[in-house]
Design a protein around this motif. Structure first.
Motif, PDB file in Angstrom:
ATOM      1  N   TYR A   1       0.828  -1.201   0.000  1.00 57.35           N
ATOM      2  CA  TYR A   1       0.000   0.000   0.000  1.00 57.35           C
ATOM      3  C   TYR A   1       0.869   1.261   0.000  1.00 57.35           C
ATOM      4  O   TYR A   1       1.971   1.266   0.548  1.00 57.35           O
ATOM      5  CB  TYR A   1      -0.892   0.051   1.250  1.00 57.35           C
ATOM      6  CG  TYR A   1      -1.862  -1.083   1.402  1.00 57.35           C
ATOM      7  CD1 TYR A   1      -2.523  -1.632   0.298  1.00 57.35           C
ATOM      8  CD2 TYR A   1      -2.150  -1.623   2.657  1.00 57.35           C
ATOM      9  CE1 TYR A   1      -3.419  -2.664   0.446  1.00 57.35           C
ATOM     10  CE2 TYR A   1      -3.054  -2.661   2.820  1.00 57.35           C
ATOM     11  CZ  TYR A   1      -3.678  -3.182   1.706  1.00 57.35           C
ATOM     12  OH  TYR A   1      -4.581  -4.207   1.861  1.00 57.35           O
ATOM     13  N   THR A   2       0.355   2.331  -0.576  1.00 56.98           N
ATOM     14  CA  THR A   2       1.029   3.623  -0.463  1.00 56.98           C
ATOM     15  C   THR A   2       0.828   4.220   0.926  1.00 56.98           C
ATOM     16  O   THR A   2       1.662   4.975   1.408  1.00 56.98           O
ATOM     17  CB  THR A   2       0.502   4.619  -1.515  1.00 56.98           C
ATOM     18  OG1 THR A   2      -0.914   4.765  -1.350  1.00 56.98           O
ATOM     19  CG2 THR A   2       0.793   4.141  -2.923  1.00 56.98           C
ATOM     20  N   SER A   3      -0.305   3.908   1.573  1.00 61.39           N
ATOM     21  CA  SER A   3      -0.612   4.493   2.883  1.00 61.39           C
ATOM     22  C   SER A   3       0.182   3.800   3.982  1.00 61.39           C
ATOM     23  O   SER A   3       0.072   2.586   4.148  1.00 61.39           O
ATOM     24  CB  SER A   3      -2.114   4.350   3.196  1.00 61.39           C
ATOM     25  OG  SER A   3      -2.895   5.039   2.253  1.00 61.39           O
ATOM     26  N   PRO A   4       0.976   4.542   4.744  1.00 64.38           N
ATOM     27  CA  PRO A   4       1.694   3.924   5.866  1.00 64.38           C
ATOM     28  C   PRO A   4       0.725   3.575   6.996  1.00 64.38           C
ATOM     29  O   PRO A   4      -0.327   4.203   7.141  1.00 64.38           O
ATOM     30  CB  PRO A   4       2.676   5.015   6.296  1.00 64.38           C
ATOM     31  CG  PRO A   4       2.063   6.290   5.842  1.00 64.38           C
ATOM     32  CD  PRO A   4       1.267   5.981   4.607  1.00 64.38           C
TER      33      PRO A   4
ATOM     34  N   ALA B   1       3.250  10.338  15.335  1.00 65.92           N
ATOM     35  CA  ALA B   1       3.649   9.156  14.558  1.00 65.92           C
ATOM     36  C   ALA B   1       3.637   9.469  13.066  1.00 65.92           C
ATOM     37  O   ALA B   1       4.551   9.065  12.319  1.00 65.92           O
ATOM     38  CB  ALA B   1       2.721   7.988  14.865  1.00 65.92           C
ATOM     39  N   ILE B   2       2.639  10.218  12.617  1.00 66.09           N
ATOM     40  CA  ILE B   2       2.569  10.593  11.201  1.00 66.09           C
ATOM     41  C   ILE B   2       3.719  11.532  10.849  1.00 66.09           C
ATOM     42  O   ILE B   2       4.385  11.372   9.823  1.00 66.09           O
ATOM     43  CB  ILE B   2       1.207  11.234  10.859  1.00 66.09           C
ATOM     44  CG1 ILE B   2       0.091  10.181  10.866  1.00 66.09           C
ATOM     45  CG2 ILE B   2       1.267  11.930   9.502  1.00 66.09           C
ATOM     46  CD1 ILE B   2      -1.279  10.728  10.511  1.00 66.09           C
ATOM     47  N   ARG B   3       3.968  12.534  11.691  1.00 67.64           N
ATOM     48  CA  ARG B   3       5.022  13.508  11.380  1.00 67.64           C
ATOM     49  C   ARG B   3       6.388  12.820  11.291  1.00 67.64           C
ATOM     50  O   ARG B   3       7.186  13.116  10.404  1.00 67.64           O
ATOM     51  CB  ARG B   3       5.036  14.626  12.415  1.00 67.64           C
ATOM     52  CG  ARG B   3       3.787  15.518  12.370  1.00 67.64           C
ATOM     53  CD  ARG B   3       4.030  16.890  12.977  1.00 67.64           C
ATOM     54  NE  ARG B   3       4.901  17.692  12.114  1.00 67.64           N
ATOM     55  CZ  ARG B   3       4.458  18.471  11.122  1.00 67.64           C
ATOM     56  NH1 ARG B   3       3.164  18.536  10.855  1.00 67.64           N
ATOM     57  NH2 ARG B   3       5.314  19.166  10.400  1.00 67.64           N
TER      58      ARG B   3
ATOM     59  N   ASP C   1      -7.791  10.536  13.908  1.00 69.88           N
ATOM     60  CA  ASP C   1      -8.322  11.794  13.374  1.00 69.88           C
ATOM     61  C   ASP C   1      -8.540  11.629  11.869  1.00 69.88           C
ATOM     62  O   ASP C   1      -7.582  11.474  11.108  1.00 69.88           O
ATOM     63  CB  ASP C   1      -7.339  12.928  13.661  1.00 69.88           C
ATOM     64  CG  ASP C   1      -7.874  14.276  13.210  1.00 69.88           C
ATOM     65  OD1 ASP C   1      -8.011  14.484  11.982  1.00 69.88           O
ATOM     66  OD2 ASP C   1      -8.138  15.122  14.082  1.00 69.88           O
ATOM     67  N   SER C   2      -9.786  11.670  11.436  1.00 67.42           N
ATOM     68  CA  SER C   2     -10.097  11.336  10.038  1.00 67.42           C
ATOM     69  C   SER C   2      -9.472  12.332   9.055  1.00 67.42           C
ATOM     70  O   SER C   2      -9.066  11.947   7.958  1.00 67.42           O
ATOM     71  CB  SER C   2     -11.613  11.266   9.822  1.00 67.42           C
ATOM     72  OG  SER C   2     -12.234  12.497  10.130  1.00 67.42           O
ATOM     73  N   TYR C   3      -9.375  13.624   9.437  1.00 73.53           N
ATOM     74  CA  TYR C   3      -8.763  14.603   8.545  1.00 73.53           C
ATOM     75  C   TYR C   3      -7.276  14.308   8.360  1.00 73.53           C
ATOM     76  O   TYR C   3      -6.768  14.248   7.231  1.00 73.53           O
ATOM     77  CB  TYR C   3      -8.960  16.024   9.087  1.00 73.53           C
ATOM     78  CG  TYR C   3      -8.184  17.065   8.301  1.00 73.53           C
ATOM     79  CD1 TYR C   3      -8.744  17.657   7.168  1.00 73.53           C
ATOM     80  CD2 TYR C   3      -6.885  17.435   8.671  1.00 73.53           C
ATOM     81  CE1 TYR C   3      -8.029  18.598   6.430  1.00 73.53           C
ATOM     82  CE2 TYR C   3      -6.170  18.366   7.937  1.00 73.53           C
ATOM     83  CZ  TYR C   3      -6.744  18.945   6.823  1.00 73.53           C
ATOM     84  OH  TYR C   3      -6.034  19.860   6.084  1.00 73.53           O
ATOM     85  N   GLN C   4      -6.561  14.115   9.476  1.00 69.93           N
ATOM     86  CA  GLN C   4      -5.120  13.867   9.385  1.00 69.93           C
ATOM     87  C   GLN C   4      -4.833  12.558   8.646  1.00 69.93           C
ATOM     88  O   GLN C   4      -3.883  12.462   7.868  1.00 69.93           O
ATOM     89  CB  GLN C   4      -4.503  13.826  10.789  1.00 69.93           C
ATOM     90  CG  GLN C   4      -4.564  15.171  11.513  1.00 69.93           C
ATOM     91  CD  GLN C   4      -3.782  15.148  12.810  1.00 69.93           C
ATOM     92  OE1 GLN C   4      -2.581  14.914  12.800  1.00 69.93           O
ATOM     93  NE2 GLN C   4      -4.461  15.386  13.925  1.00 69.93           N
ATOM     94  N   SER C   5      -5.660  11.564   8.893  1.00 69.73           N
ATOM     95  CA  SER C   5      -5.480  10.277   8.227  1.00 69.73           C
ATOM     96  C   SER C   5      -5.688  10.406   6.719  1.00 69.73           C
ATOM     97  O   SER C   5      -4.856   9.969   5.917  1.00 69.73           O
ATOM     98  CB  SER C   5      -6.463   9.257   8.811  1.00 69.73           C
ATOM     99  OG  SER C   5      -6.372   8.023   8.135  1.00 69.73           O
TER     100      SER C   5
END
Length: 599
Positions: A193-196, A265-267, A204-208
């Motif tokens: 997948y491209t999504s990590p 974690a995303i950053r 958070d649905s926006y950040q995801s």
């Protein structure tokens, strides 16, 4: 096993050794469907023989089909609610299952508006993982080269809570994405997948969504398939791109992540992945700034071979919009599953959406089928023992309601899905999903039935009393031309004073009042997931519903048996209603929804 050992399989030549084993497994299960079913039932009854539930019906340790069918009643969720509530409250005795209930999977709302709690056990994750492992081996038969790129899938976790007894309660896909089965899955070139994971697991649905879209843009030439669970989810992603492409292009141009993305974690993850790419940023800006978004998916992700989304049942309403945005890419519906149980897979995933059929895998649970003409009884079914049909005995062309017995302790449980038999693969039947029983409106994962809509209309119309107005007739439809889709309710009003209609603000409040009375799944879609738009009421001229009846009678309906349809989808009827609309009103605010506690 050599790859060529299954070349003679009806499914076709496998792409690799691993696929060969998966296809062989499908062949073995479907060739021996009846014996597999008997084994599954025997295992379920043997391991759960000492449960309170089976002892109540004096099964006395019997594991044969005949005794089971003669003693165990068919049930609905409402029948099992007392037992489920005891487990939720902390009773750890063997009530439904001898194996400990590991968590509850939340399903669509009950008539009381609360989510259903489906008990599950740890080993069910293995069964779900097994079905997932069969999807790509089948897809590889139809689309070559999927190991040479990636999938852009928009996957999300939703809110979860704990029951009074301390068990987690969350949607089935949230349970799966948070499990080690998903988080530490083995590398498979066909399943990249491209999504990590960090983006998928962000609550958070926006950040995801932002992060998954950003990664998909960075790797746009690698993307060979786009997907989401439901068609509505993929369209929501396209709408998100329409709204946020400028910020996304800015991040790509500068190689820095938007400050709105605060999840640590995303950053950390994106800091390792991102780089400045002015050429890509210019491309994204150029494509997204165009007025015409027809074919935008194929323009941005030019190597996409198909869209992987559910477009059966209520989701079929999104097919024209998907075709518009994708330029007519094939739509693949790969599997059939629910919170209660994972059922089967589509062995011809590249067929036309209207022809999608799912082959039930007989190792997943014990399956029975209630002929549709037998399922019209309402109320509790505890004391009824109707004639249910076994998996291998269903008849071609007939419609049935699905009834399951699971390892997790559901016995002869009515799922509420109506299926039509379209054929057989070996001895395992293939089913077309017809509809959810009693479901009137659905936009995303919400399901609103007639009783719920009726209650919402009645309560909301009370707000009109002070203006001398009342609702005399109504109908509805799920408008999916907007993104996100939304409910449209047509009201015909009776006015004490024809020259003094209720003010717009009062009718706006009626929209919100209706939303407040719809179930928690709907309200979460409105508030937290942004998957459902504001409810709309269209007030139509007096006499409109008489015209609707006249139209129906002109098409052959009986005047004695005519009932106003509470949901419409036939274009001429909707055109008639819209041509009589005198005002439109939208919910002015979000309904109340309390976010469930996240872990």
């Amino acid at each position: 096993m050599a790859v060529d050992s299954v070349l003679s399989s009806p499914l076709g030549p496998p792409a690799c050794e691993k696929d060969a084993k998966a296809l062989q497994f499908i062949e073995e299960m479907t060739r021996n469907a009846d014996s597999v079913q008997q084994r599954v039932l025997g295992e379920i009854l043997a391991r759960n023989a000492e449960t309170e539930y089976l002892r109540r019906f004096k099964l006395d340790g019997a594991t044969d089909k005949e005794t089971f069918k003669s003693k165990i009643p068919m049930v609905t969720y409402e029948d099992l609610q007392p037992e489920i509530q005891r487990i939720a409250n902390g009773d750890r005795s063997a009530i439904l299952s001898a194996h400990p209930v590991s968590e509850f999977l939340t399903s669509s709302g009950t008539s009381a508006g609360e989510r259903k709690l489906m008990p599950t056990i740890q080993e069910e994750l293995d069964r779900r993982q097994l079905l997932y492992s069969l999807l790509m081996p089948v897809m590889n038969l139809f689309v070559p080269g999927l190991n040479e790129g990636k999938g852009l899938y928009f996957l999300f976790v939703k809110s979860e809570t704990k029951t009074p007894g301390g068990l987690l309660a969350r949607p089935v896909l949230t349970s799966y994405y948070k499990s080690d089965h998903f988080k530490t899955r083995k590398y498979d070139p066909y399943m990249v997948y491209t999504s990590p994971n960090e983006a998928i697991l962000c609550p958070d649905s926006y950040q995801s969504m932002y992060t998954q879209m950003l990664c998909g843009l960075y790797e746009r030439n690698q993307v060979l398939r786009l997907g989401a669970v439901f068609a509505s989810g993929l369209l929501r992603a396209i709408r998100f791109l329409q709204l946020h492409w400028q910020q996304l292009a800015h991040d790509i141009r500068t190689g820095s992540l938007s400050p709105k993305i605060t999840d640590p974690a995303i950053r950390n993850c994106m800091a390792r992945m991102m780089s400045s790419d002015p050429e890509l940023a210019e491309f994204v800006a150029s494509e997204c700034s165009k007025e015409n978004w027809e074919g935008i998916i194929s323009r941005i992700w030019p190597n996409t071979k198909y869209l992987d989304v559910i477009v059966t049942g209520a989701m079929a309403q999104y097919i024209p919009t998907l075709d518009y945005y994708s330029g007519g890419l094939p739509l693949a519906c790969t599997m059939y599953a629910s919170s209660e149980c994972y059922f089967g897979l589509n062995l011809n995933p590249m067929c036309q959406p209207a022809e999608v059929s799912y082959t039930i895998m007989p190792n997943m649970a014990y399956f029975e089928f209630l002929p549709l003409d037998s399922s019209s009884s309402s109320g509790s079914t505890r004391d009824s023992l109707p004639k249910l049909v076994d998996l291998v005995d269903v008849e071609m062309g007939k419609e049935y309601e699905l009834v399951i017995t699971t390892y997790a302790g559901l016995y002869r449980y009515r799922v509420g899905d109506i299926l039509r038999v379209t054929g057989f693969h070996n001895s395992a039947p293939q089913f077309h999903f017809v509809r959810r029983k009693n479901v009137l409106l659905s936009i995303d994962s919400d399901k609103t039935d007639e009783a719920e809509l009726q209650r919402a209309v009645e309560d909301a119309s009370d707000l009109l009393r002070e203006y001398g107005a009342s609702v005399v007739e109504y109908t509805s439809y799920a408008d999916t031309k907007t993104i996100p889709g939304h409910y449209v309710i047509y009201w015909e009003l009776m006015l004490k004073d024809p020259h003094n209609s209720p003010p717009d603000e009062a009718l706006d409040r009626c929209c919100l009042a209706m939303e407040e009375l719809l179930n928690s799944v709907y309200r979460q879609g409105r508030v937290a997931d942004n998957s459902i738009g504001p409810l709309e009421i269209r007030v139509v001229k007096s006499g409109t519903f008489e015209e609707l009846m006249d139209y129906a009678i002109s098409r052959g309906a009986s005047i004695n048996q005519y009932k106003v349809p509470r949901c419409v989808s036939f274009t001429p009827i909707m055109e008639l209603l819209d041509s009589r609309a005198v005002s439109t009103h939208f919910s002015p605010a979000l309904p109340h929804w309390t976010p469930e506690r996240r872990r």
